[in-house]
Motif scaffolding. Structure first.
Motif, short mmCIF file in Angstrom:
data_model
loop_
_atom_site.label_atom_id
_atom_site.label_comp_id
_atom_site.label_asym_id
_atom_site.label_seq_id
_atom_site.Cartn_x
_atom_site.Cartn_y
_atom_site.Cartn_z
N ARG A 1 -34.51 -9.44 6.15
CA ARG A 1 -35.67 -8.88 6.85
C ARG A 1 -35.33 -8.59 8.32
O ARG A 1 -35.73 -7.56 8.87
N LEU A 2 -34.57 -9.48 8.93
CA LEU A 2 -34.16 -9.26 10.31
C LEU A 2 -33.22 -8.06 10.42
O LEU A 2 -33.30 -7.28 11.38
N VAL A 3 -32.32 -7.92 9.43
CA VAL A 3 -31.41 -6.77 9.43
C VAL A 3 -32.22 -5.48 9.36
O VAL A 3 -31.98 -4.54 10.13
N LYS A 4 -33.17 -5.42 8.44
CA LYS A 4 -33.96 -4.19 8.28
C LYS A 4 -34.72 -3.86 9.56
O LYS A 4 -34.79 -2.69 9.97
N ARG A 5 -35.30 -4.87 10.19
CA ARG A 5 -36.03 -4.61 11.43
C ARG A 5 -35.09 -4.10 12.52
O ARG A 5 -35.43 -3.17 13.26
N ALA A 6 -33.89 -4.70 12.60
CA ALA A 6 -32.93 -4.27 13.61
C ALA A 6 -32.45 -2.85 13.35
O ALA A 6 -32.32 -2.03 14.27
N LEU A 7 -32.19 -2.51 12.08
CA LEU A 7 -31.73 -1.17 11.74
C LEU A 7 -32.78 -0.12 12.07
O LEU A 7 -32.45 1.03 12.36
N GLY A 8 -34.06 -0.52 12.03
CA GLY A 8 -35.13 0.41 12.34
C GLY A 8 -35.27 0.72 13.82
O GLY A 8 -35.96 1.68 14.20
N GLN A 9 -34.62 -0.08 14.66
CA GLN A 9 -34.66 0.17 16.11
C GLN A 9 -33.28 -0.15 16.69
O GLN A 9 -33.11 -1.07 17.49
N ALA A 10 -32.31 0.64 16.26
CA ALA A 10 -30.92 0.39 16.63
C ALA A 10 -30.58 1.07 17.94
O ALA A 10 -29.94 2.12 17.97
N ASP A 11 -30.98 0.49 19.02
CA ASP A 11 -30.69 1.02 20.35
C ASP A 11 -31.01 -0.05 21.39
O ASP A 11 -31.53 -1.11 21.06
N ARG A 12 -30.69 0.26 22.64
CA ARG A 12 -30.98 -0.70 23.70
C ARG A 12 -32.47 -0.99 23.78
O ARG A 12 -33.28 -0.10 23.53
N PRO A 13 -32.76 -2.25 24.13
CA PRO A 13 -31.90 -3.35 24.60
C PRO A 13 -31.25 -4.16 23.48
O PRO A 13 -30.71 -5.22 23.73
N HIS A 14 -31.31 -3.69 22.23
CA HIS A 14 -30.72 -4.37 21.07
C HIS A 14 -31.36 -5.75 20.86
O HIS A 14 -30.70 -6.69 20.42
N ALA A 15 -32.64 -5.86 21.17
CA ALA A 15 -33.33 -7.15 21.08
C ALA A 15 -33.48 -7.62 19.63
O ALA A 15 -33.27 -8.81 19.32
N PHE A 16 -33.84 -6.71 18.73
CA PHE A 16 -33.96 -7.11 17.32
C PHE A 16 -32.60 -7.49 16.74
O PHE A 16 -32.51 -8.35 15.87
#
Length: 322
Positions: free
Chosen positions: A103-118
């Motif tokens: 679930r964390l991977v999917k959330r991060a992939l959905g906003q893959a840019d700075r500040p790279h918080a996810f």
């Protein structure tokens, strides 16, 4: 790519790292080794592909046929039949940590840019007060651009890259066997004719089976144009399963020695006795002639014996074709 500051957590650990290399180069084994190291924190789910999403852009997550999308559906969004089976057989349920990580991977992939918080949420998921090194293992990072490598290296002052290489011809054969197991199922026997057809497919297309990630000299050139050489650690698959080699990697990452189980190979060859046609083996060596030439120029006699054997096959094929 968005500019601006990155998440401060990246600078709050002694060492950030990324392990890259083609499929069948020992990356799964190394992920497990690092996951069991008391001073290291890696995501529960190997191969997040986050930096591929940064490299490709917003459309990355829309590919429903990607390895991650399939894995996510299998584990997190299974069919009704699978859900019922899990109710009846609790042992078949996935580990809660894996579900959370996906679930964390999917959330991060959905906003893959700075500040790279996810992405930081994902990367630091299992960090403890004892953690000294935080990072991930992903073969797909061998295909990134110079700009993306610069972005990764710019997360903090202590970002290191570990690059694993394996004899291209041997790696291709191992990847093809592994791919056939995934394609046909483990219950389906693979014979020499099936293997020969798959090798011919790879030789014809020069794609798939990880062929694109086997041009190590190109990856090295791109990586070294973006990252200082003292922040890159090179390893060969043929010699990495050794205390001295793992010790050098540990020193590079700034972590203490930790016992390694060299007998436990992940995704081991399930058909080690299956013969490869000598002509196809030579053809594979010839297909990677540019890789062998570049790596020979760079490493000379330091290349493992398996590489030199394949280089001899390529040279022999070249003489016959002359």
């Amino acid at each position: 790519m968005v500019t601006g500051p990155v998440d401060p957590r990246f600078a709050q650990v002694s060492q950030l790292f990324f392990v890259i290399g083609a499929q069948k180069c020992g990356t799964t084994w190394l992920h497990r080794y690092l996951a069991h190291h008391p001073k290291v924190c890696v995501p529960v789910h190997k191969e997040t592909n986050y930096w591929r999403a940064v490299h490709i852009g917003p459309n990355y997550l829309k590919n429903e046929n990607s390895a991650f999308s399939r894995k996510y559906r299998e584990i997190v969004q299974p069919s009704l039949r699978v859900r019922l089976n899990r109710l009846l057989k609790p042992a078949s349920r996935p580990e809660p940590e894996l579900v959370k990580s996906l679930r964390l991977v999917k959330r991060a992939l959905g906003q893959a840019d700075r500040p790279h918080a996810f992405y930081a949420d994902l990367l630091f998921q299992k960090k403890t007060p004892q953690t000294r090194a935080v990072g991930e293992v992903c073969p797909q990072y061998a295909l990134l651009s110079e700009q993306t490598y610069r972005e990764m290296a710019g997360l903090a002052e202590n970002v290191g890259f570990v690059f694993i290489m394996r004899d291209p011809a041997a790696r291709a054969i191992s990847a093809i066997k592994h791919g056939l197991r995934s394609r046909l199922g483990r219950q389906y026997p693979i014979d020499e004719s099936i293997l020969a057809d798959a090798i011919s497919e790879g030789l014809h297309a020069q794609r798939g089976w990880g062929f694109d990630k086997t041009h190590y000299h190109k990856t090295l050139a791109t990586l070294e144009s973006a990252v200082p050489s003292d922040r890159i650690h090179l390893m060969f698959y043929e010699t990495m399963f050794d205390d001295a080699e793992i010790g050098r990697m540990n020193a590079f990452l700034g972590i203490t020695p930790h016992q390694a189980d060299y007998g436990l190979r992940a995704n081991a060859d399930t058909a080690p006795g299956l013969a490869v046609d000598p002509g196809q083996r030579r053809a594979l060596a010839m297909a990677f002639a540019d890789v062998y030439a570049a790596m020979s120029d760079r490493f000379g006699d330091a290349l493992p014996a398996a590489w030199r054997d394949s280089m001899a096959l390529a040279a022999e094929a070249g003489v016959k074709d002359a």
